[in-house]
Design a protein around this motif. Structure first.
Motif, PDB file in Angstrom:
ATOM      1  N   VAL A   1      -0.458   6.956  -7.832  1.00  8.18           N
ATOM      2  CA  VAL A   1      -0.213   7.324  -6.434  1.00  8.18           C
ATOM      3  C   VAL A   1      -1.026   8.553  -6.067  1.00  8.18           C
ATOM      4  CG1 VAL A   1       1.508   8.177  -4.797  1.00  8.18           C
ATOM      5  CG2 VAL A   1       2.086   6.296  -6.350  1.00  8.18           C
TER       6      VAL A   1
ATOM      7  N   SER B   1       1.069   0.512  -4.903  1.00  8.47           N
ATOM      8  CA  SER B   1       1.624   0.869  -6.215  1.00  8.47           C
ATOM      9  C   SER B   1       2.882   0.096  -6.578  1.00  8.47           C
ATOM     10  CB  SER B   1       1.953   2.360  -6.234  1.00  8.47           C
ATOM     11  OG  SER B   1       2.992   2.651  -5.305  1.00  8.47           O
TER      12      SER B   1
ATOM     13  N   ASN C   1      -1.953   3.029  -4.437  1.00  9.37           N
ATOM     14  CA  ASN C   1      -2.313   3.225  -5.840  1.00  9.37           C
ATOM     15  C   ASN C   1      -3.816   3.467  -5.990  1.00  9.37           C
ATOM     16  OD1 ASN C   1      -2.816   0.579  -5.005  1.00  9.37           O
ATOM     17  ND2 ASN C   1      -2.608  -0.275  -7.057  1.00  9.37           N
TER      18      ASN C   1
ATOM     19  N   HIS D   1      -5.959   4.325  -9.197  1.00  7.23           N
ATOM     20  CA  HIS D   1      -6.427   3.346 -10.184  1.00  7.23           C
ATOM     21  C   HIS D   1      -7.945   3.328 -10.297  1.00  7.23           C
ATOM     22  CE1 HIS D   1      -6.784  -0.248 -12.585  1.00  7.23           C
ATOM     23  NE2 HIS D   1      -7.466  -0.850 -11.637  1.00  7.23           N
TER      24      HIS D   1
END
Length: 536
Positions: A114, A380, A393, A396
């Protein structure tokens, strides 16, 4: 701009839409209507963009949310502005912290990837600088949809159910998340035609609107996000939220066939689209459906992606300049690598030489290219209980390799996939365009621009034309409608051609062009999704 009226798209019976007082093109009909309603109420293109973007967090939550990021290109008063509303990594999130916790790569889901949400601050900033309405007024249509509910269209229902299947297997990774409570009430996701509502989402949108987004970053909403992350081992804190500010940036461009194609500078991947066009403008393309046309497009795209993967990260930490990557000298050198057969892409050395998209135009000349996303659909998988806030998210995309340009660092913005596009000619706006969909986006931008400027297709035909997508190595995915004889010829050149059965992975685009002579707007919308154009 001359369009070819005889070209017939491969899988759509749609025709371009014309209007002169206002137009909103996006992937959800009710969201487009929300933006058009704001225009009719006296708002301008910037108000309509904010209203549409906020509505999409409710009306297409399988692709974006309140907890995501946003970028915009804004044409108003005869000038183009860029807005980067992408959030950084939390201040305590580092390579050392993750490796000591046992991670060898950035996870996809849960609290760890996050990053700070930028979209609400982006809405507030766009409204503050250029809007006529208050932020609360612009967000109210979205809040009403969340409060009263709406019926799901088929494309959204399919993507929603797919996401639920992914999240159902995550167990501890999504511990404490209210995703299922929010998006699968009663134990299942809503089906096509069923009503879904989210009162928490409505309340959050109104708090954002009434506080000009301060509540999201400094008030009660910020405290709830902080508390959730602290309880479940996340890294984002109230300090990370309070310190975030969106950034006005200078758009970047290349000249192509007498037009200027504009993108947001890094950390976005728009640079990849511009790099590919910079290579391709050195060739003359006599016909669209030619093996040589597609071969050169693919080879240029691979070279541009190789440079992007190596160099793109937060703007101040790239190691090379945008000017070096887009220089004519560097393009000339890279173009020499495009031969007669497919090759594996490698980055050069320039110093040596699921997302939602919307396009808006008003009757006064202002136009907005706006894109926002949670990444990988709902993001996420973390929904903060009682708020409807689905957190992204984006972390990533960071690398845990300390030597990589896009390595994870506290407070750093990662390589970002979402990119708005804009086209001008001379001192006049032609209009906004975009193709959402992860790493398909710069590939979609190149195909749409070439369809428009090289092959003279109208906006709808430019979007409907069969697409290709380079994925890795020599592998190229093509849509079922892609010409078979050309696919076979490309295979003989060494490309690994694979026919995709699902066209949803080839991006979802929108276009609005303005006729400089009479101000008439011409729009096209994506036939691969639930897209529509609301016009006035």
């Amino acid at each position: 701009m001359n369009f070819d009226p005889l070209y017939q798209p491969f899988a759509s019976h749609r025709v371009p839409v014309y209007a002169n007082k206002g137009m909103v093109a996006t992937s959800q009909p009710l969201a487009a209507q929300a933006g058009l309603d704001v225009l009719k109420q006296g708002g301008n293109a910037m108000d309509a963009a904010v209203a549409t973007a906020a509505a999409l967090t409710v009306l297409e939550p399988a692709s974006n949310g309140i907890g995501g990021d946003a970028f915009a290109l804004v044409w108003t008063g005869g000038k183009l502005y860029g807005l980067n509303a992408s959030g950084p990594a939390p201040g305590t999130l580092s390579i050392e912290a993750l490796t000591s916790a046992g991670y060898t790569e950035m996870p996809k889901l849960g609290v760890v990837p996050v990053t700070v949400p930028g979209a609400p601050a982006g809405w507030a900033e766009l409204s503050r600088r250029f809007g006529r309405l208050t932020l609360a007024e612009a967000l109210e249509p979205a809040a009403r949809y969340a409060e009263e509910g709406y019926p799901l269209p088929p494309g959204l229902a399919r993507n929603w159910a797919r996401a639920a299947g992914i999240y159902a297997s995550q167990g501890e990774v999504l511990k404490g998340s209210a995703w299922f409570e929010t998006f699968a009430p009663g134990g299942r996701t809503p089906a096509s035609g069923e009503i879904w509502r989210s009162p928490d989402h409505a309340s959050t949108l109104r708090q954002i609107g009434e506080s000009d987004a301060r509540d999201f970053y400094e008030g009660g909403l910020a405290e709830r996000m902080h508390a959730f992350m602290a309880e479940h081992g996340g890294y984002m804190t109230r300090d990370d939220l309070a310190s975030f500010k969106p950034e006005w940036v200078e758009p970047i461009s290349v000249s192509y066939r007498g037009y200027d194609v504009w993108e947001i500078p890094p950390n976005g991947q728009g640079l990849i689209a511009l790099s590919a066009l910079n290579l391709l403008k050195g060739f003359a393309f006599e016909e669209k459906e030619s093996v040589l046309t597609y071969h050169r497009q693919l080879e240029a795209m691979k070279l541009a992606f190789a440079d992007g993967e190596k160099y793109i990260t937060d703007h101040g930490k790239m190691g090379v300049t945008i000017q070096e990557l887009l220089s004519e000298t560097y393009a000339d050198e890279r173009r020499k690598l495009i031969g007669d057969t497919a090759r594996l892409p490698e980055a050069g050395d320039p110093q040596a030489s699921g997302t939602v998209y919307l396009a808006v135009a008003d009757g006064e000349g202002s136009m907005v290219s706006f894109i926002q996303s949670n990444y990988m659909g709902f993001g996420s998988g973390i929904v903060v209980p009682g708020t409807g806030i689905a957190l992204q998210n984006r972390g990533h995309n960071f690398s845990l390799d300390p030597s990589h340009a896009n390595r994870l660092e506290p407070g750093k913005r990662t390589y970002h996939t979402i990119i708005p596009g804009f086209l001008t000619r001379g001192s006049k706006a032609v209009g906004p365009f975009g193709v959402m969909g992860g790493f398909m986006q710069p590939q979609g931008h190149v195909q749409v621009i070439m369809n428009t400027l090289d092959f003279h297709l109208n906006p709808q035909a430019a979007l409907d034309s069969p697409r290709w997508q380079w994925t890795k190595g020599r592998t190229v995915m093509v849509e079922p409608g892609f010409p078979q004889h050309i696919a076979q010829a490309l295979a003989r050149k060494g490309h690994d051609i694979q026919v995709a059965l699902d066209s949803s992975t080839f991006g979802r685009g929108q276009i609005i062009w303005r006729n400089p002579d009479n101000g008439v707007l011409c729009g096209g919308t994506e036939s691969r999704t639930d897209g529509t154009i609301a016009a006035w």
